[in-house]
Design a protein around this motif. Structure first.
Motif, short mmCIF file in Angstrom:
data_model
loop_
_atom_site.label_atom_id
_atom_site.label_comp_id
_atom_site.label_asym_id
_atom_site.label_seq_id
_atom_site.Cartn_x
_atom_site.Cartn_y
_atom_site.Cartn_z
N ARG A 69 0.69 -1.01 -0.01
CA ARG A 69 -0.04 0.07 -0.20
C ARG A 69 0.87 1.29 0.04
O ARG A 69 0.89 2.20 -0.67
N ASP A 82 1.01 4.56 -2.55
CA ASP A 82 0.49 5.76 -2.14
C ASP A 82 1.56 6.75 -2.36
O ASP A 82 1.41 8.06 -2.44
N GLN A 100 -1.03 5.76 7.29
CA GLN A 100 -1.52 4.42 7.13
C GLN A 100 -1.72 3.76 8.47
O GLN A 100 -2.60 3.36 9.05
#
Length: 375
Positions: free
Chosen positions: A305, A309, A373
């Motif tokens: 992730r 990002d 996150q």
């Protein structure tokens, strides 16, 4: 500094040096090349000119190697390592043991595992939590029936520098050959002077892709892997590219000229990066390490992730050759990290053409995305 993403993936490949690019141009076959497209294995004048360029490049690479050997051009380090390991074994019979390290690059590890399936006795030495080889295990494994010991100078995933000279001494005391994968260390850290064979590649030292070399100590017997015209010293068939050889040679010459400057620059970048990533864990030894490789972990982080990002930074979650395999890094796993910890690790690679402002901006982007996150 260039437009586009900040490039922090120097272990995968390095930007082409302007000097290497300039060295290649006369041999690429353009209108200004004056016959530079000729086959370097031809006997006519143009062929001899191309051959001379290849030999200049060979000398530039050999200048960084130990004395008493020769440089054999290959398509890259993977071919060079296969030639070293598989090519040396016939002359070493009846010895059939091969000793290497669990954290080796796939070019060595997978070659050795393939040989194990062919009946060879392969030992993968364990490493400690810092990524350094277990020396008592090495001493026990390197026995008089050992044919060959293979070890990486600088690990491509974690940057750890192995005690190569000690391993080569153990190999020679047992009557075995020692092969060094010096891809990540060539032109940056001292090479093992007692090695029997050393594999290198151009694109990790700001040269072109598609060209590597195997340095072979005089008197070391090898059998070719590729059969044909035997153009490269009878050991490697196929037409050499003068352009790629020239680019490799120029990159090697530049690495030697800039060694101290590059080392100081990379150490400065490393120190600043460690400040900016305070609180993150470093995977692998921090003291026995090439400073241009930082493998960092923030427990609980979803790196897949994170990479999605942070599109403005080109960095990795492991080696480029293993990306997309779906398997956790065998290097980080060998350090004792759990699958979750492996998936929370990133690799930052930087070097000659990385600016301090790029390190700072990249760290801001990565840390900010990680903080969001983690909540």
């Amino acid at each position: 500094m260039t437009s586009g993403p900040i490039y922090l993936d120097y272990q995968a490949t390095t930007p082409l040096a302007p000097e290497a690019y300039a060295a290649m141009l006369p041999w690429l076959g353009g209108p200004e090349s004056a016959g530079g497209w000729a086959n370097p294995h031809s006997a006519h004048l143009l062929g001899r000119k191309a051959s001379a360029a290849v030999e200049v490049a060979r000398g530039q690479i050999d200048a960084l190697m130990p004395k008493g050997g020769r440089v054999i051009f290959t398509s890259g380090a993977t071919e060079a390592l296969n030639l070293a390991i598989r090519g040396a074994l016939p002359a070493l019979a009846p010895r059939r043991r091969i000793v290497t390290i669990a954290t080796e690059h796939a070019a060595v590890r997978d070659t050795c595992l393939w040989l194990e399936a062919q009946g060879h006795d392969v030992v993968l030495l364990p490493v400690d939590c810092d990524g350094l080889v277990d020396m008592p295990a090495a001493r026990a494994a390197i026995t008089p029936d050992t044919a060959l010991v293979a070890a990486m100078l600088v690990n491509n995933e974690i940057g750890v520098i192995q005690p190569i000279e000690v391993l080569s001494d153990l190999a020679h005391a047992a009557g075995a050959l020692f092969v060094c994968d010096a891809v990540q260390g060539f032109g940056r850290v001292a090479l093992p002077q007692a090695a029997d064979m050393i594999a290198v590649t151009a694109h990790k030292i700001h040269g072109p892709k598609g060209i590597g070399a195997l340095w072979v100590r005089e008197g070391t017997a090898l059998e070719p892997l590729i059969h044909g015209g035997g153009q490269e010293q009878g050991l490697r068939s196929g037409t050499l590219s003068p352009a790629l050889c020239a680019g490799f040679g120029a990159a090697a010459k530049l690495a030697a000229q800039r060694a101290e400057e590059d080392a100081a620059h990379v150490a400065w970048l490393r120190d600043r990066a460690l400040e900016l990533f305070a609180g993150w864990q470093v995977n692998g030894s921090l003291s026995e390490r090439y400073p241009g490789n930082l493998n960092l972990r923030r427990d609980g982080l979803d790196v897949a992730r994170l990479m999605s990002d942070v599109r403005g930074v080109a960095f990795s979650a492991g080696s480029a050759c293993a990306s997309g395999s779906g398997r956790p890094s065998h290097v980080l796993t060998a350090l004792g990290l759990s699958s979750r910890e492996v998936r929370s690790s990133i690799r930052l690679g930087f070097g000659r053409y990385t600016g301090i402002d790029e390190i700072e901006r990249a760290a801001h982007l990565i840390v900010d995305a990680a903080n969001r996150q983690m909540g």
